[in-house]
Design a protein around this motif. Structure first.
Motif, short mmCIF file in Angstrom:
data_model
loop_
_atom_site.label_atom_id
_atom_site.label_comp_id
_atom_site.label_asym_id
_atom_site.label_seq_id
_atom_site.Cartn_x
_atom_site.Cartn_y
_atom_site.Cartn_z
N UNK A 60 0.84 -1.20 0.00
CA UNK A 60 0.00 0.00 0.00
C UNK A 60 0.88 1.26 0.00
N UNK A 61 0.26 2.37 -0.34
CA UNK A 61 0.97 3.64 -0.41
C UNK A 61 0.50 4.60 0.67
N UNK A 62 1.43 5.37 1.22
CA UNK A 62 1.12 6.45 2.15
C UNK A 62 1.20 7.74 1.35
N UNK A 63 0.07 8.43 1.21
CA UNK A 63 -0.02 9.61 0.35
C UNK A 63 -0.12 10.87 1.21
N UNK A 64 0.94 11.71 1.21
CA UNK A 64 0.89 12.94 2.01
C UNK A 64 0.34 14.14 1.24
#
Length: 634
Positions: free
Chosen positions: A505-509
């Motif tokens: 999964x991706x952590x999107x800031x």
């Protein structure tokens, strides 16, 4: 959950509130007590304010109709078709301030509108609440007009309007409306209806309704009020405007706020103290009203309403926010103190959604203004009653705040077990400064890390969006946001949970440019730090000043209301473009401009860090803008 049925065909037109004369007749009514004009399309769902207001009025036994997105350009037939209201006309510009809805941070007109059928723009005017009120007062001068909703609520006193670049007086003074209800209006609305109908009072005579704003012709002599600087003084003195904001915000965040008084010309705006927060039982009762949870059938052939499509399988579990972000208006409208629904009420709504015809097994969100504040409040509320802090978690977590995430963990798990539900996703943003243990400074285990692990492993739909907003601690302090070091720690734990669970999964800031306090050097540092973390940023925006926020006051006045010190702010188009350009160091078309920006500001040290190679050049944002102008001329 009220009327909820599995198919739209199973409903009758009378299951919605009427929007036309024919529908009024189909309800068997020959007179309307209240007519509500709204800038949004009519979606009969508890996430849409006009629907909630309409259902509350209906539940009190009154006859209510909604006129969604009335045409203000023609012969005004939409304002005339239902005739006069017996008690009052209600006005809301919709779920957003109409100017935020219409324009980008660069003041360019948006081409879409999430609250209109087909997502098409152009169905509401600029400053919709003002326009609707003026029209109704001209057509029916003897019928009271009551304002409500976001636009009116956040413009209740002198405020900076970014789109006209001017200070404007409280909206009542500009519209000649009779009364304004600010914030979430369930309690004041019921009280107003009772006083008008049962007590035979007149709207123009009601000056003491809690959570309302009214105009007085003379200075009150017997009122216990906090008097603000006049509108005229604010026009001539930015410090006075900044001082006003501090008083307004502290009052908004107080359990027992005073009344506020402000002179406007020869009259006086009085902001009455708010009602107490909704109890859990009262909050639950709102969601038991007979919503169809569907757009009105009139839109069936006009395309989907994007805002509805986004939330149709989501559940709001609480309101309010104690985060206190400088650029946010939530506490000014919904309040600082969290008002949570019961677990039973939330699960009943999840069960009802699971029976909808288009439900595929996925709850898109169990959330609120911030996803993870459910049931959180002060351990000793007597201490809260004396507190004036704008944020319970900045600059550090209040020792009196109960940040236990266990009730939320339990709610997620129970919702996921409802028959027909395959997965419960969390779409609302989380406040990751509510579980600071990754930095090693947690004194007690409030289940914060367990919550985060549960969220990442079981309730994230591939991408988890969070909002560090900036990397500079100096800028973050102006935003009332935690140090970027906390995001660093969060990212490491996110990756660890994914690795252990076999997920990718991706952590999107999210980040903001041109916020008060931010300069080009700060943006160059942001670009460098996020590059080191492996990000090519996409979720970015320029700061947009909106009425009644701490950040907007700093933007307009150049002063921080807390401490009254000067704050640098990028105000010109060129300054803003320079800051925004730094986000896109990885795009070849921007590199020549970034090189020039860094050289002009003595920031050459960032060129190597950002991999800026002058020979790659490109058209850049400025040249792109020029080419667009040339095409328009042709």
């Amino acid at each position: 959950m009220g009327l909820l049925k599995s198919k739209i065909e199973e409903y009758k037109i009378t299951d919605w509130l009427p929007t036309t004369r024919k529908e009024v007749e189909q309800h068997g009514w020959d007179e309307l007590d209240v007519i509500l004009f709204s800038g949004d399309a009519y979606v009969d769902h508890p996430s849409f304010g006009a629907a909630v207001v309409g259902r509350i009025i209906e539940a009190e036994g009154y006859k209510i109709a909604i006129v969604p997105q009335p045409n203000w350009r023609d012969d005004l037939r939409d304002f005339k078709k239902l005739g006069k209201a017996r008690l009052f006309f209600g006005i809301t510009s919709g779920c957003m301030d109409s100017m935020v809805n219409h324009y980008t941070a660069g003041k360019r007109l948006r081409s879409d509108d999430a609250y209109s059928p087909g997502g098409k723009a152009g169905f509401r005017p600029d400053y919709a609440a003002y326009v609707y009120a003026k029209i109704l007062k001209e057509l029916y001068p003897d019928v009271p007009v009551v304002l409500g909703g976001i636009e009116a609520s956040l413009r209740r006193l002198t405020h900076y309007d970014y789109w006209s670049d001017a200070l404007k007086p409280g909206i009542l003074a500009d519209t000649n409306a009779d009364l304004l209800i600010y914030g979430m209006g369930e309690k004041p609305l019921r009280e107003l209806l009772h006083r008008l109908d049962k007590n035979n009072e007149v709207v123009s005579d009601i000056k003491d309704l809690k959570q309302s704003v009214c105009l007085l012709d003379h200075h009150p002599t017997d009122e216990d009020v906090m008097e603000l600087h006049s509108h005229e003084k604010c026009l001539n003195d930015k410090r006075a405007y900044a001082e006003n904001f501090k008083s307004i915000e502290e009052a908004s965040n107080s359990m027992s706020p005073p009344k506020l008084l402000q002179a406007v010309g020869k009259r006086y705006l009085i902001v009455n103290e708010p009602f107490t927060s909704l109890s859990t039982e009262d909050h639950d009762a709102v969601y038991q009203l007979p919503f169809t949870r569907l757009p009105h059938p009139k839109y069936k052939k006009r395309g989907e309403i994007p805002a509805y499509t986004m939330i149709r399988h989501s559940v709001n579990i609480h309101r309010g926010c104690f985060g206190g972000c400088s650029f946010c208006t939530i506490s000014m409208h919904q309040g600082k103190f969290i008002q949570s629904r019961s677990e039973k009420s939330v699960l009943q709504e999840v069960e009802a959604i699971s029976k909808m015809e288009d439900f595929k097994g996925y709850i898109s969100d169990l959330g609120g203004p911030s996803a993870n504040m459910y049931q959180m409040k002060g351990k000793n509320e007597l201490m809260c009653a004396k507190c004036k802090r704008s944020s319970c978690i900045y600059p550090d977590i209040c020792k009196n705040l109960n940040t236990d995430h266990q009730p939320l963990i339990d709610l997620y798990r129970k919702a996921a077990q409802v028959k027909g539900v395959k997965k419960v996703f969390i779409g609302s943003g989380i406040r990751y400064d509510l579980f600071p243990a990754p930095l090693g400074n947690a004194k007690e285990d409030n289940h914060g890390l367990e919550y985060f692990d549960e969220l990442v492993e079981h309730h994230t739909s591939g991408r988890l969006k969070v909002a560090p907003e900036h990397t500079s601690d100096a800028v973050l302090s102006q935003m009332r946001k935690p140090s970027f070091r906390l995001f660093d720690a969060l990212k490491k734990r996110f990756e660890k949970v994914n690795q252990n669970a076999g997920l990718k999964q991706q952590l999107i800031p999210y980040f903001i440019s041109s916020h008060p306090g931010s300069n080009v050097a700060d943006m160059a540092q942001l670009a460098s730090k996020t590059k080191q973390l492996g990000y090519r940023l996409e979720q970015v925006q320029d700061f947009t000043p909106t009425p009644m926020t701490h950040s907007t006051v700093m933007y307009y006045s150049g002063i921080d209301p807390y401490g009254m010190k000067a704050v640098y702010t990028a105000r010109s188009k060129e300054e803003k473009l320079e800051q925004r350009t730094m986000f896109f160091w990885y795009k070849s078309d921007y590199q020549a401009d970034i090189k020039n920006i860094l050289q002009r500001n003595g920031l050459q040290k960032y060129m190597n860090e950002l991999g800026i190679r002058p020979e790659r050049g490109g058209s850049g944002p400025k040249k792109q803008e020029r080419s667009k102008k040339q095409r328009r001329r042709k």
